[in-house]
Design an enzyme around this catalytic site. Sequence first.
Site, mmCIF file in Angstrom:
data_model
loop_
_atom_site.group_PDB
_atom_site.id
_atom_site.type_symbol
_atom_site.label_atom_id
_atom_site.label_comp_id
_atom_site.label_asym_id
_atom_site.label_seq_id
_atom_site.Cartn_x
_atom_site.Cartn_y
_atom_site.Cartn_z
ATOM 1 N N ASP A 153 -1.227 7.939 1.869
ATOM 2 C CA ASP A 153 -1.171 6.492 2.121
ATOM 3 C C ASP A 153 -2.360 5.787 1.485
ATOM 4 O O ASP A 153 -3.385 6.413 1.175
ATOM 5 C CB ASP A 153 -1.163 6.212 3.623
ATOM 6 C CG ASP A 153 -2.405 6.745 4.321
ATOM 7 O OD1 ASP A 153 -2.714 7.942 4.163
ATOM 8 O OD2 ASP A 153 -3.098 5.957 4.990
ATOM 9 N N GLU A 211 -3.661 8.133 7.017
ATOM 10 C CA GLU A 211 -5.099 8.327 7.226
ATOM 11 C C GLU A 211 -5.816 6.990 7.338
ATOM 12 O O GLU A 211 -6.727 6.826 8.131
ATOM 13 C CB GLU A 211 -5.694 9.145 6.068
ATOM 14 C CG GLU A 211 -7.113 9.616 6.299
ATOM 15 C CD GLU A 211 -8.183 8.703 5.697
ATOM 16 O OE1 GLU A 211 -9.365 9.026 5.849
ATOM 17 O OE2 GLU A 211 -7.848 7.660 5.088
HETATM 18 ZN ZN LIG Z 1 -9.165 8.452 1.784
#
Ligand SMILES: [Zn+2]
Length: 415
Positions: free
Chosen positions: A81, A176
């Site tokens: 992401d 994340e």
């Molecule tokens: Zn990162």
Amino acid sequence: MTSVLDRFLRYVQFDTQADESSDSYPSTPAQLILLKALADELRALGAADVQMDAHGYVTATVPATSVTRQAPAIGFIAHVDTSPEMSGANVKPLVHRRYGGEDIVLPDDATAALRPADNPALAERIGDDIVTASGTTLLGADNKAGVAEIMTAVEHLLTHPEIRHGVVRVAFTPDEEVGRGTKYFDVAAFGARYAYTMDGGRRGDLEWESFSADAMTLTFSGFNTHPGYAKGRMVNAIKVAAAFIASLPTDALSPETTSERDGFVHPYAMQAGVDRTSVRFIVRDFDVQGLKTKEDLLRALAEQTVARFPGAQVHTSVEEQYRNMREVLAQHPAVVAHAREAMRRAGITVRERPIRGGTDGSRLSFMGLPTPNVFAGEHNFHSRLEWVSVQDMEKAVEVIVHLAQVWEERGADFG
Ligand SMILES: [Zn+2]
């Protein structure tokens, strides 16, 4: 063989921006499109046990080639992401071959210029091939550089069975950037004893200390009544909270006044009403005792404040967010030592420094998978001025391959 650059250029064209406000997992379904493509690519390369689980985590195995030794299984992890702070749609990656040290003006926005004068790490990479976005989006080197490096190392190991290594596990994870990258990470199913996130900056960066982090909420209660008839009765919680915030130190203990190893307290959100006002803080330090000291200070300042407003009260609560991974990694010295050795073999000067933040590795370390962070060549995270050097990515691939070998040669019985 596909080059790390070709892979990187392909991955950044997937829009995988995460979304904090979403309740789904992953936070944006588009992340699954890249994750699925990575699973397909791993299968095509001949990796074993390729799986995409119900949450989107993709894992795979490079089987051991070691014949004589029992090397522990090690893992390499990267997130797919990109940051919610900057658009990741329609990324147009540009490769600036043999960078000569000039300012790089990005074509889609003339005000977006990457200057070596402001970017000492870029000035170090003269002669390299530099990849940037075109000026209106982020690049996504954070963390697609890491994804491309791990995938390229997987291909290298699978096509060079003469390289001796134990079981190598890889994982590509979602979300994340919105703090949920490890939410459903199944450490037992992953099966690695030790791992590395490939999500760091400069060539040679090796990060094995992070902040310890708490969130703290201070809720001030007052007494609300009709303002026309409030004399001697109303206690305005907004004013109590404002007085409390005004009592915070102005020259220390804040993000804007600290660096290096100093922690801070940081009010970042407020819900205000006359009857009740709550202030949300994050508290950061490199050790837990430092967190407690800072939380005690906030409690003491709040108590002193309410004492000046008869009838007011304060209630505090603390939530643990994550802990300094050093606490775990210090018990497994081989993890960091082998990373140093792998970088030495790749001809790199190791740069060890604490992270003023957390990584997925901070959480994974406390979930039973000791996981420091290794450079991936990412710079200017979350920005239109994000860039990466192709030669740094190639060095990171080398480090992964060396790491697999060092673990096979030395095992975990170290130090
Ligand atoms: Zn990162």
